[in-house]
Design a protein around this motif. Structure first.
Motif, mmCIF file in Angstrom:
data_model
loop_
_atom_site.group_PDB
_atom_site.id
_atom_site.type_symbol
_atom_site.label_atom_id
_atom_site.label_comp_id
_atom_site.label_asym_id
_atom_site.label_seq_id
_atom_site.Cartn_x
_atom_site.Cartn_y
_atom_site.Cartn_z
ATOM 1 N N ILE A 1 -7.398 9.697 6.667
ATOM 2 C CA ILE A 1 -6.800 8.458 5.486
ATOM 3 C C ILE A 1 -5.853 8.483 5.086
ATOM 4 O O ILE A 1 -5.415 9.366 4.293
ATOM 5 C CB ILE A 1 -8.548 8.907 4.859
ATOM 6 N N THR A 2 -4.923 7.881 4.993
ATOM 7 C CA THR A 2 -3.834 8.007 4.355
ATOM 8 C C THR A 2 -3.963 7.583 2.521
ATOM 9 O O THR A 2 -4.870 6.798 2.728
ATOM 10 C CB THR A 2 -3.231 7.015 5.425
ATOM 11 N N GLU A 3 -2.662 7.818 1.733
ATOM 12 C CA GLU A 3 -2.708 7.315 0.590
ATOM 13 C C GLU A 3 -2.887 6.141 0.553
ATOM 14 O O GLU A 3 -3.301 5.528 -0.613
ATOM 15 C CB GLU A 3 -1.662 8.111 0.090
ATOM 16 N N ARG A 4 -2.502 5.164 1.224
ATOM 17 C CA ARG A 4 -2.132 3.817 1.261
ATOM 18 C C ARG A 4 -3.946 3.862 1.150
ATOM 19 O O ARG A 4 -4.161 2.574 0.754
ATOM 20 C CB ARG A 4 -1.742 2.969 2.404
ATOM 21 N N GLU A 5 -4.341 4.078 1.970
ATOM 22 C CA GLU A 5 -6.253 3.151 1.924
ATOM 23 C C GLU A 5 -6.507 4.071 0.765
ATOM 24 O O GLU A 5 -7.953 3.098 0.637
ATOM 25 C CB GLU A 5 -6.744 4.004 3.339
ATOM 26 N N THR A 6 -7.160 5.073 0.306
ATOM 27 C CA THR A 6 -7.388 5.782 -1.041
ATOM 28 C C THR A 6 -7.172 4.994 -2.165
ATOM 29 O O THR A 6 -7.408 5.128 -2.886
ATOM 30 C CB THR A 6 -6.621 7.569 -1.039
ATOM 31 N N PHE A 7 -5.864 4.672 -2.080
ATOM 32 C CA PHE A 7 -5.684 3.414 -3.046
ATOM 33 C C PHE A 7 -6.583 2.960 -3.489
ATOM 34 O O PHE A 7 -7.038 2.395 -3.743
ATOM 35 C CB PHE A 7 -4.151 3.770 -2.703
ATOM 36 N N THR A 8 -5.987 1.729 -1.693
ATOM 37 C CA THR A 8 -6.963 1.069 -1.288
ATOM 38 C C THR A 8 -8.650 0.444 -2.363
ATOM 39 O O THR A 8 -8.696 -0.257 -3.233
ATOM 40 C CB THR A 8 -6.450 -0.449 -0.211
ATOM 41 N N TYR A 9 -9.012 1.745 -1.749
ATOM 42 C CA TYR A 9 -10.113 1.964 -1.837
ATOM 43 C C TYR A 9 -10.094 2.675 -3.313
ATOM 44 O O TYR A 9 -11.400 1.260 -4.497
ATOM 45 C CB TYR A 9 -10.603 3.060 -1.326
ATOM 46 N N ALA A 10 -9.251 3.418 -4.113
ATOM 47 C CA ALA A 10 -10.005 3.192 -5.309
ATOM 48 C C ALA A 10 -9.893 2.111 -6.626
ATOM 49 O O ALA A 10 -9.960 1.845 -7.352
ATOM 50 C CB ALA A 10 -9.008 4.160 -5.925
ATOM 51 N N TYR A 11 -8.803 1.264 -6.086
ATOM 52 C CA TYR A 11 -8.070 -0.220 -6.541
ATOM 53 C C TYR A 11 -9.234 -1.377 -6.445
ATOM 54 O O TYR A 11 -10.096 -1.836 -7.609
ATOM 55 C CB TYR A 11 -6.836 -0.652 -5.504
#
Ligand code: SF4
Ligand code: ZN
Ligand code: ZN
Length: 317
Positions: free
Chosen positions: A206-216
């Motif tokens: 999983i990319t950091e862009r995806e973890t950020f979007t998920y958390a957001y």
């Protein structure tokens, strides 16, 4: 407005490998499913596993806690949260507050270890006292305390929020420096043995862009701040920017690196383990790196071990 590929709602993200746009709801569903498939691909968990999840207060581990708690019923494992308060001034206070809020929101048992109570000092003072760079010291302390806590609460696995970029960066760096020992450990799963609890990295694809979007989009409590002790080395920065470029230009190549790496190299770290004469834990040296710190501080391993076991016992399940 770009629409979601699965419903008429507006998209919040474009998934690069599949060239698909998704709305907040369908993206969350898709990402949880991908993490589940990653855990199955690498055989990370089994029925009845008790997983200790390390949460720093940042976006990656916040997403990990939320997703693993979500999948726990279906995949028949249980979870415990762990946050280590590193004693780095206001920054650590804000990280701890976010981590605790998250554990409470997802309703899982959790443990908070405060370094100042365990070792008498936070990372900045320890770094000055021991005359060692904060990040290398912090890495040793966190790894040791995670393993000790997992033993204390009888967890069968430790899950960390390393993303695809983190793992790819470590692999490329170890390869460039020809650090074979390190390279053999850089896999999505490392097996446990003799008191060394196995590690899993469910976000390794999983990319950091995806973890950020998920958390957001899931309104998870997390901090956007970077640790004030962070000093990126030039080589790390160059590798990181290379990975980012590859993810943009050839999105599947970084995943291939992680998958191939896990297939080609056996875990060689097990061969060289001995028992630390001070704390009794498996280590490649005796005293282990953590006990070397304790010796410099004039502290006994038993004090630290007893303290962590006491805190783990107080955890409400
Ligand atoms: Fe620890 Fe360094 Fe990370 Fe800060 S930046 S949390 S000191 S490893
Ligand atoms: Zn949708
Ligand atoms: Zn030791």
């Amino acid at each position: 407005m770009v629409k979601c590929a699965r419903c008429p709602r507006p998209a919040v993200i474009k998934i690069r490998y599949s060239k698909m746009h998704l709305c907040d709801h369908h993206f969350s569903e898709y990402l949880v499913e991908r993490v589940k498939r990653t855990m199955e691909r690498y055989d990370m968990v089994g029925r009845g596993d008790e997983i200790l999840i390390a949460a720093s207060g940042g976006k990656d581990s916040a997403s990990l806690v939320h997703m693993l708690a979500d999948l726990s019923h279906e995949m028949e494992y249980s979870v415990i949260g762990l946050h280590i308060d590193l004693g780095i001034g206001d920054y650590s206070e804000r990280c701890s507050a976010k981590a605790v809020k998250l554990f409470e929101e997802v309703n899982i048992p959790y443990i908070v270890l405060d370094l100042r109570r365990i070792l008498g000092h936070g990372i900045p003072e320890l770094s000055r006292k021991i005359r060692r760079k904060a990040c290398s010291l912090c890495g040793i302390v966190k790894r040791y305390l995670m393993n000790l806590t997992a033993n204390a609460c009888r967890a069968s696995k430790i899950a960390t929020g390393h993303t695809m970029e983190d793992l790819a960066q470590y692999i490329i760096k170890a390869f460039l420096l020809q650090d074979q020992e390190q390279l053999s450990r850089l896999k999505p799963v490392t097996k446990g043995r003799n008191g060394l609890i196995g590690r899993i990295k469910p976000l390794c694809e999983i990319t950091e862009r995806e973890t950020f979007t998920y958390a957001y989009v899931n309104h998870l409590p997390f901090t956007y701040e970077e640790c004030p002790m962070f000093r990126e080395r030039t080589l790390d920065a160059e590798i990181r920017s290379f990975i980012k470029r590859m993810q943009y230009e050839r999105p599947s190549i970084v995943i291939s690196l992680i998958r191939r790496q896990s297939e080609v190299l056996a875990d060689r770290s097990a061969k060289n383990l001995i028992k630390c004469a001070y704390c009794g834990m498996p280590s490649s040296t005796s005293p282990c790196a953590f006990c070397k710190i304790l010796i410099k501080l004039g502290r006994e391993p038993e004090d630290v071990i007893n303290r962590v076991y006491e805190i783990a016992e107080q955890m409400s399940r």
